[in-house]
Design an enzyme around this catalytic site. Structure first.
Site, PDB file in Angstrom:
ATOM      1  N   ASP A  76       0.845  -1.158  -0.053  1.00 54.42           N
ATOM      2  CA  ASP A  76      -0.070   0.200   0.012  1.00 54.42           C
ATOM      3  C   ASP A  76       0.922   1.305  -0.222  1.00 54.42           C
ATOM      4  OD1 ASP A  76      -3.036   0.733   1.139  1.00 54.42           O
ATOM      5  OD2 ASP A  76      -1.552   2.128   1.287  1.00 54.42           O
ATOM      6  N   ASN A  94      -2.703  12.998  -3.812  1.00 56.66           N
ATOM      7  CA  ASN A  94      -3.997  13.307  -4.749  1.00 56.66           C
ATOM      8  C   ASN A  94      -4.533  14.881  -4.234  1.00 56.66           C
ATOM      9  OD1 ASN A  94      -4.693  11.374  -6.464  1.00 56.66           O
ATOM     10  ND2 ASN A  94      -5.598  10.222  -5.050  1.00 56.66           N
ATOM     11  N   GLU A 124      -4.856   2.605  -4.103  1.00 53.79           N
ATOM     12  CA  GLU A 124      -3.363   2.424  -3.888  1.00 53.79           C
ATOM     13  C   GLU A 124      -2.857   1.272  -3.283  1.00 53.79           C
ATOM     14  OE1 GLU A 124      -5.424   4.458  -2.035  1.00 53.79           O
ATOM     15  OE2 GLU A 124      -4.228   5.077  -0.438  1.00 53.79           O
TER      16      GLU A 124
END
Lengths: 230, 253
Positions: free
Chosen positions: A76, A84, A119
């Site tokens: 991860d 973002n 992700e």
């Protein structure tokens, strides 16, 4: 799907050029393309969730039949939300794509890289024991850490947190329980400070079947409560 | 003797630690049972490092491995060192035998069941350690015997084995044989500690089948590739084995 592997039927009218056959051929090609697309995550080129779950079931069945263990890594990206938020989703996607590229070059051909969601990534390592899988996860971790990305002209060091678990010949194991274990290990890696690999030491098994000091002392008639030396 | 209708009594002999005399004991128990009138099938379950044939100095025709690979006639694999004692030999030095897949396990199980017809006892002599094949053989058996010596590592490994078995496939009781003890008292002491821990932590019974004194006759017999119960039946170890065999005989009744 097996339709595609069947022999092309002969043209019933026996002509050299048959528009119907051409059309069938084109449709078949399209069909193959779509089949491939249905297994792949468009952004990263990794396999998608559906393919992952099928592949996992298959590897578990192989392990059940042969006794040869396999392993699963979940990875991860750390602080991905910040990327973002700061650089926009387009850049976020670019990060995911770049990361997938870096990781792909650090895997073997038999490994199955998948995008689990967001992700989060899952790698199935067929025929691989846990210690070797831990090394692979460590390699994935390092490769990302060592390859800073450039976003808006700024170098960004990305890291990932990993969980590694074994797929062994165990009646109670399900695909769900394996993913769940890996997920928990990723959470542990996160809470231990991120950018690290946590793995299943079979501690739960060792705990229930390993011989504890308490038992050992009683067995051997020794009185000391803990380790005798030092 | 007339053929009995009832299925044979299956006994698994395991130890945890290697080198405690488990295979030698299995062989001698088998001989002792045969001596008192039972028919015994001894399965060499030490699939990777088999040595029942070595202890007896018998030539083997084909092994469990051949059976699984080439599916020959199981009857052809049996060797009979003496009347009423059948031995199913394993292969030495074949690592892949240590892990049997489920398909192979069920086939091997089938072979053993076929071969066992007409025998009173099946003795499964397992490998050292707590590997999958050891646990599998133990699951097949009605009675589980764990052999240990007063050596602390042997005690701990024997307990570790019982703990794994108890966790994976709980049974009511284990049976134990204390091998190579200096005297009965030493054996009892080891047993008492072990029994207490097994009862407290595994909630299982541990029954002592007997103690076998350390006896130079045992090593002499191994070197001569003959069971001590044959060559020196009156030796202390031989007497102890006979006593244990008499108890086991009752399991078959």
């Amino acid at each position: 799907m097996n339709l595609l592997e069947e022999k092309q039927p002969d043209c019933p009218t026996d002509k050299n050029t048959c528009p119907l056959q051409d059309r069938i051929r084109r449709l078949e090609e399209k069909c193959k393309e779509l089949e491939a697309l249905s297994q792949v995550d468009a952004l990263t080129g990794f396999f998608n969730y559906r393919y992952l779950m099928n592949a996992l079931e298959q590897e578990m069945e192989r392990t059940r039949r042969t006794g040869v263990p396999a392993s699963l890594i979940m990875g991860d990206l750390d602080y991905f939300k910040r990327i973002n938020d700061t650089y926009g989703h387009e850049n976020g996607n670019l990060v995911l794509k770049t990361t997938a590229g870096i990781w792909r070059s650090n895997l073997r051909r038999i490994d199955i890289p998948c995008r689990y969601g967001g992700e989060e990534f899952v790698f199935i390592l067929p025929g691989t024991r846990l210690p070797q899988a831990i090394q692979t996860a460590e390699r994935l971790r390092r490769s990302l850490e060592k390859s800073p990305l450039s976003l808006d002209g700024k170098p960004i060091v990305l890291t990932g947190s990993f969980g590694v678990t074994g797929i062994v010949q165990d009646q109670d194991m399900t695909s769900g329980s394996i993913i769940e274990t890996a997920d928990q290990l990723v959470l542990r890696a996160k809470s231990n400070g991120r950018n690290r690999v946590c793995y299943d030491t079979y501690s739960s098994i060792a705990e229930s079947t390993g011989v504890r000091d308490e038992e050992k002392n009683l067995l051997l008639g020794t009185d000391r409560p803990t380790k005798q030396k030092r | 003797m007339t053929a009995k209708k009832r299925p044979p009594t299956t006994i698994c002999v395991a130890s945890g630690k290697g080198g405690v005399g488990k295979t030698s004991l299995s062989v001698n128990l088998a001989y002792a049972l045969v001596k008192s009138g039972s028919r015994v099938l001894l399965v060499d379950g030490d699939l990777g490092l088999a040595n029942v044939d070595l202890l007896l100095g018998i030539p083997i025709k084909q092994t469990i491995r051949n059976l699984l690979d080439e599916s020959g006639n199981p009857q052809d694999s049996l060797v009979f060192p003496i009347e009423n004692l059948g031995i199913l030999p394993a292969t030495s030095g074949v690592p892949e035998m240590v892990t049997l897949g489920p398909d192979e396990q069920s086939r091997l199980n089938g072979f053993i069941e076929d071969l066992a017809v007409g025998f009173d006892f099946v003795i499964l002599d397992t490998a050292a350690g707590i590997g999958p094949s050891v646990l599998w053989f133990n699951r097949q058996a009605l009675y589980n015997i764990v052999v240990l010596t007063p050596d602390p590592t042997s005690i701990t490994d024997a307990y570790a084995l019982m703990k794994v078995m108890a966790r994976q496939h709980p049974k009511n009781a284990f049976f134990t044989i204390l091998n190579a003890v200096a005297n009965e008292r030493e054996g009892r002491k080891v047993y008492n500690n072990l029994q207490q821990v097994v009862s407290q932590f595994l909630s299982m019974e541990l029954e002592l089948l007997g103690t076998i004194p350390a006896d130079p006759a045992v090593n002499r017999a191994v070197k001569a590739q003959t069971p001590f119960i044959q060559s020196e039946p009156e030796c202390p170890a031989g007497m102890a084995v006979s006593t244990i065999a008499a108890k086991i005989e009752k399991w078959g009744k």
